[in-house]
Design a protein around this motif. Structure first.
Motif, PDB file in Angstrom:
ATOM      1  N   THR A 174       0.745  -0.851   0.249  1.00  0.00           N
ATOM      2  CA  THR A 174       0.363  -0.114  -0.109  1.00  0.00           C
ATOM      3  C   THR A 174       0.788   1.475  -0.010  1.00  0.00           C
ATOM      4  O   THR A 174       1.968   1.394   0.303  1.00  0.00           O
ATOM      5  CB  THR A 174      -1.243  -0.721   0.461  1.00  0.00           C
ATOM      6  OG1 THR A 174      -0.086  -0.027   2.317  1.00  0.00           O
ATOM      7  CG2 THR A 174      -2.426  -1.160   0.998  1.00  0.00           C
ATOM      8  N   LEU A 175       0.064   2.724  -0.444  1.00  0.00           N
ATOM      9  CA  LEU A 175       1.506   3.689  -0.255  1.00  0.00           C
ATOM     10  C   LEU A 175      -0.054   4.487   0.223  1.00  0.00           C
ATOM     11  O   LEU A 175       0.806   5.662   1.835  1.00  0.00           O
ATOM     12  CB  LEU A 175       1.435   4.378  -1.738  1.00  0.00           C
ATOM     13  CG  LEU A 175       3.064   5.006  -1.939  1.00  0.00           C
ATOM     14  CD1 LEU A 175       3.704   4.297  -0.869  1.00  0.00           C
ATOM     15  CD2 LEU A 175       2.722   4.277  -3.469  1.00  0.00           C
ATOM     16  N   CYS A 176      -1.540   4.788  -0.123  1.00  0.00           N
ATOM     17  CA  CYS A 176      -1.887   6.102   0.468  1.00  0.00           C
ATOM     18  C   CYS A 176      -2.604   5.571   1.031  1.00  0.00           C
ATOM     19  O   CYS A 176      -3.473   6.368   2.433  1.00  0.00           O
ATOM     20  CB  CYS A 176      -2.470   6.582  -0.961  1.00  0.00           C
ATOM     21  SG  CYS A 176      -4.316   5.596  -1.473  1.00  0.00           S
ATOM     22  N   PHE A 177      -2.494   3.901   1.696  1.00  0.00           N
ATOM     23  CA  PHE A 177      -3.659   3.893   2.877  1.00  0.00           C
ATOM     24  C   PHE A 177      -3.221   4.349   4.172  1.00  0.00           C
ATOM     25  O   PHE A 177      -1.554   3.367   4.626  1.00  0.00           O
ATOM     26  CB  PHE A 177      -3.568   2.035   2.646  1.00  0.00           C
ATOM     27  CG  PHE A 177      -4.602   1.760   3.659  1.00  0.00           C
ATOM     28  CD1 PHE A 177      -6.089   1.291   3.755  1.00  0.00           C
ATOM     29  CD2 PHE A 177      -4.145   0.633   4.715  1.00  0.00           C
ATOM     30  CE1 PHE A 177      -6.817   1.323   4.589  1.00  0.00           C
ATOM     31  CE2 PHE A 177      -4.361   0.252   5.826  1.00  0.00           C
ATOM     32  CZ  PHE A 177      -5.873   0.712   6.079  1.00  0.00           C
ATOM     33  N   LEU A 178      -3.742   4.188   4.760  1.00  0.00           N
ATOM     34  CA  LEU A 178      -3.622   5.058   6.344  1.00  0.00           C
ATOM     35  C   LEU A 178      -4.589   4.464   7.348  1.00  0.00           C
ATOM     36  O   LEU A 178      -5.449   5.141   7.308  1.00  0.00           O
ATOM     37  CB  LEU A 178      -2.493   6.089   6.574  1.00  0.00           C
ATOM     38  CG  LEU A 178      -1.733   5.987   8.092  1.00  0.00           C
ATOM     39  CD1 LEU A 178      -0.238   5.836   7.617  1.00  0.00           C
ATOM     40  CD2 LEU A 178      -1.523   7.997   7.755  1.00  0.00           C
TER      41      LEU A 178
ATOM     42  N   VAL B  98      -8.311   6.018   0.972  1.00  0.00           N
ATOM     43  CA  VAL B  98      -9.234   6.476   0.396  1.00  0.00           C
ATOM     44  C   VAL B  98      -9.140   5.770  -1.421  1.00  0.00           C
ATOM     45  O   VAL B  98      -9.541   5.799  -1.817  1.00  0.00           O
ATOM     46  CB  VAL B  98      -8.938   8.433   0.068  1.00  0.00           C
ATOM     47  CG1 VAL B  98      -9.574   9.180   1.329  1.00  0.00           C
ATOM     48  CG2 VAL B  98      -7.258   8.281  -0.433  1.00  0.00           C
ATOM     49  N   GLY B  99      -8.337   5.099  -1.257  1.00  0.00           N
ATOM     50  CA  GLY B  99      -8.064   4.295  -3.002  1.00  0.00           C
ATOM     51  C   GLY B  99      -8.045   5.037  -3.693  1.00  0.00           C
ATOM     52  O   GLY B  99      -7.616   5.209  -5.007  1.00  0.00           O
ATOM     53  N   ALA B 100      -6.418   6.015  -2.923  1.00  0.00           N
ATOM     54  CA  ALA B 100      -6.027   7.082  -4.270  1.00  0.00           C
ATOM     55  C   ALA B 100      -4.791   6.329  -5.221  1.00  0.00           C
ATOM     56  O   ALA B 100      -4.826   6.811  -6.246  1.00  0.00           O
ATOM     57  CB  ALA B 100      -5.285   8.355  -3.771  1.00  0.00           C
ATOM     58  N   CYS B 101      -4.080   5.705  -4.903  1.00  0.00           N
ATOM     59  CA  CYS B 101      -2.927   5.893  -5.131  1.00  0.00           C
ATOM     60  C   CYS B 101      -2.968   4.348  -6.217  1.00  0.00           C
ATOM     61  O   CYS B 101      -2.555   4.215  -6.985  1.00  0.00           O
ATOM     62  CB  CYS B 101      -1.670   5.420  -4.638  1.00  0.00           C
ATOM     63  SG  CYS B 101      -1.742   3.643  -3.569  1.00  0.00           S
ATOM     64  N   ARG B 102      -3.812   3.287  -5.964  1.00  0.00           N
ATOM     65  CA  ARG B 102      -3.713   1.957  -6.803  1.00  0.00           C
ATOM     66  C   ARG B 102      -2.794   0.886  -7.004  1.00  0.00           C
ATOM     67  O   ARG B 102      -2.546   0.459  -7.208  1.00  0.00           O
ATOM     68  CB  ARG B 102      -4.330   2.381  -8.353  1.00  0.00           C
ATOM     69  CG  ARG B 102      -4.996   3.479  -8.579  1.00  0.00           C
ATOM     70  CD  ARG B 102      -6.281   2.891  -7.454  1.00  0.00           C
ATOM     71  NE  ARG B 102      -7.831   2.759  -8.401  1.00  0.00           N
ATOM     72  CZ  ARG B 102      -8.916   2.581  -7.982  1.00  0.00           C
ATOM     73  NH1 ARG B 102      -8.839   3.467  -6.697  1.00  0.00           N
ATOM     74  NH2 ARG B 102      -9.470   1.226  -8.406  1.00  0.00           N
ATOM     75  N   VAL B 103      -1.938   1.248  -6.125  1.00  0.00           N
ATOM     76  CA  VAL B 103      -1.024  -0.252  -5.642  1.00  0.00           C
ATOM     77  C   VAL B 103      -1.471  -1.247  -4.957  1.00  0.00           C
ATOM     78  O   VAL B 103      -0.918  -2.563  -5.103  1.00  0.00           O
ATOM     79  CB  VAL B 103       0.102   0.795  -4.460  1.00  0.00           C
ATOM     80  CG1 VAL B 103       1.414  -0.670  -3.985  1.00  0.00           C
ATOM     81  CG2 VAL B 103       1.324   1.964  -5.493  1.00  0.00           C
ATOM     82  N   CYS B 104      -2.813  -0.974  -3.768  1.00  0.00           N
ATOM     83  CA  CYS B 104      -3.208  -2.201  -3.153  1.00  0.00           C
ATOM     84  C   CYS B 104      -3.927  -2.983  -4.281  1.00  0.00           C
ATOM     85  O   CYS B 104      -4.502  -3.494  -3.539  1.00  0.00           O
ATOM     86  CB  CYS B 104      -3.313  -1.420  -2.284  1.00  0.00           C
ATOM     87  SG  CYS B 104      -5.411  -0.940  -2.311  1.00  0.00           S
ATOM     88  N   VAL B 105      -3.914  -2.786  -5.266  1.00  0.00           N
ATOM     89  CA  VAL B 105      -5.057  -3.899  -6.569  1.00  0.00           C
ATOM     90  C   VAL B 105      -4.633  -5.100  -6.131  1.00  0.00           C
ATOM     91  O   VAL B 105      -3.727  -5.795  -6.582  1.00  0.00           O
ATOM     92  CB  VAL B 105      -4.459  -3.114  -8.015  1.00  0.00           C
ATOM     93  CG1 VAL B 105      -5.461  -1.491  -8.020  1.00  0.00           C
ATOM     94  CG2 VAL B 105      -3.547  -3.427  -8.273  1.00  0.00           C
TER      95      VAL B 105
ATOM     96  N   GLN C  82      -8.999  -4.209  -8.652  1.00  0.00           N
ATOM     97  CA  GLN C  82     -10.021  -3.076  -7.474  1.00  0.00           C
ATOM     98  C   GLN C  82      -9.022  -3.064  -6.470  1.00  0.00           C
ATOM     99  O   GLN C  82      -8.117  -3.610  -6.839  1.00  0.00           O
ATOM    100  CB  GLN C  82     -10.635  -4.303  -7.169  1.00  0.00           C
ATOM    101  CG  GLN C  82     -11.883  -4.988  -7.926  1.00  0.00           C
ATOM    102  CD  GLN C  82     -13.136  -3.941  -8.515  1.00  0.00           C
ATOM    103  OE1 GLN C  82     -13.949  -3.314  -7.894  1.00  0.00           O
ATOM    104  NE2 GLN C  82     -13.233  -3.784 -10.053  1.00  0.00           N
ATOM    105  N   ALA C  83      -8.681  -1.789  -5.897  1.00  0.00           N
ATOM    106  CA  ALA C  83      -8.352  -1.443  -5.310  1.00  0.00           C
ATOM    107  C   ALA C  83      -8.686  -2.194  -3.431  1.00  0.00           C
ATOM    108  O   ALA C  83      -9.785  -1.723  -3.229  1.00  0.00           O
ATOM    109  CB  ALA C  83      -8.583  -0.065  -5.191  1.00  0.00           C
ATOM    110  N   SER C  84      -7.975  -2.668  -3.042  1.00  0.00           N
ATOM    111  CA  SER C  84      -8.500  -3.989  -1.803  1.00  0.00           C
ATOM    112  C   SER C  84      -7.942  -2.732  -0.968  1.00  0.00           C
ATOM    113  O   SER C  84      -9.538  -3.113   0.018  1.00  0.00           O
ATOM    114  CB  SER C  84      -7.671  -4.560  -2.021  1.00  0.00           C
ATOM    115  OG  SER C  84      -5.626  -4.102  -1.324  1.00  0.00           O
ATOM    116  N   CYS C  85      -7.461  -2.269  -0.397  1.00  0.00           N
ATOM    117  CA  CYS C  85      -7.723  -1.359   0.504  1.00  0.00           C
ATOM    118  C   CYS C  85      -9.306  -0.765   0.666  1.00  0.00           C
ATOM    119  O   CYS C  85      -9.471  -0.176   1.769  1.00  0.00           O
ATOM    120  CB  CYS C  85      -6.588   0.294   1.139  1.00  0.00           C
ATOM    121  SG  CYS C  85      -7.079   1.103  -0.073  1.00  0.00           S
ATOM    122  N   VAL C  86      -9.889  -0.418   0.162  1.00  0.00           N
ATOM    123  CA  VAL C  86     -11.037   0.248  -0.417  1.00  0.00           C
ATOM    124  C   VAL C  86     -13.040  -0.601  -0.631  1.00  0.00           C
ATOM    125  O   VAL C  86     -13.940  -0.346  -1.320  1.00  0.00           O
ATOM    126  CB  VAL C  86     -12.030   2.151  -1.111  1.00  0.00           C
ATOM    127  CG1 VAL C  86     -10.917   2.773  -0.125  1.00  0.00           C
ATOM    128  CG2 VAL C  86     -10.999   1.617  -1.979  1.00  0.00           C
TER     129      VAL C  86
END
Ligand code: FES
Length: 226
Positions: A34-38, A44-51, A61-65
């Motif tokens: 992850t990068l934007c996730f805290l 907010v699912g902004a960076c899309r690194v967690c897809v 899909q962004a897994s953090c959201v």
């Protein structure tokens, strides 16, 4: 709390129904970068690194959201997912000040670690860069937009955690940046210098003004009056 049953990377798991796919994966020991996730601060699912890839969904899909649901079939680490993550980070690096050797966050930078993890050795997307702004007028915080990855963590920490709200997303599209309204200096807004923006920043965009920086300022000021 009820449970749902889902498959992650071919293995069936039972997890609480109130989790996101990221949380579910981490609960069962599967790491998703992850990068934007805290947690509880910036989801907010902004960076899309967690897809991740979800069976039946065309786009990753962004897994953090992404909430878990019963019967879900998720793949967190196939070729498509790894390629998308790598491309995302390469795009971030293409518009990033990569003078890592002189950055105070070097070796403590989430973007740098992720680049190493993804074996990024070249940047295939060289192109136009945002016009950067640099603000070191505040007594304690240095803001360098050339290193900002627009994750929004500092905006959330300033606004939602501290209740101050001096950091905002400014402009639109390629010109988007983060800073005080009207690109004012951090010195000229009601910043309380709590430092939460620096703590949450994953890169070197918001850093503490070093003691040596302050000494130089004093010396420069004195030399003006000689
Ligand atoms: Fe999920 Fe940034 S960590 S979109």
């Amino acid at each position: 709390m009820s449970n749902v049953s889902l498959s992650i990377n071919g293995i069936q798991y039972e997890v609480p129904s109130n989790l996101t796919v990221l949380e579910a994966a981490r609960t069962v020991g599967i790491d998703i970068p992850t990068l934007c996730f805290l947690k509880d601060i910036n989801e907010v699912g902004a960076c899309r690194v967690c897809v991740v890839e979800v069976e039946g969904a065309r786009a990753l899909q962004a897994s953090c959201v992404l909430p878990v649901r019963d019967g879900m079939v998720v793949n967190t680490n196939n070729t498509r997912v790894r390629k998308a993550r790598k491309n995302t980070v390469e795009l971030l690096l293409a518009n990033h000040n990569r003078e890592c050797t002189t950055c105070v966050r070097s070796k403590n930078c989430e973007l740098q670690s992720l680049s190493e993890e993804l074996s990024i050795r070249t940047i295939p997307f060289e192109g136009e860069k945002r016009i950067p702004s640099f603000d070191d007028l505040s007594p304690s915080i240095v803001r360098d937009s050339s290193k900002c990855i627009l994750c929004g963590r500092c905006v959330s920490a300033c606004k939602n955690v501290q209740g101050i709200g001096i950091l905002e997303f400014l402009n639109r599209g390629f010109k988007t940046t983060v800073g005080p309204a009207f690109e004012m200096s951090m010195r000229d807004v009601p910043c309380i210098y709590c430092g939460q923006c620096m703590v949450t920043c994953p890169v070197g965009a918001l850093t503490e003004k070093s003691a040596i920086h302050k000494v130089w300022e004093v010396l420069e000021d004195k030399s003006k009056h000689v």
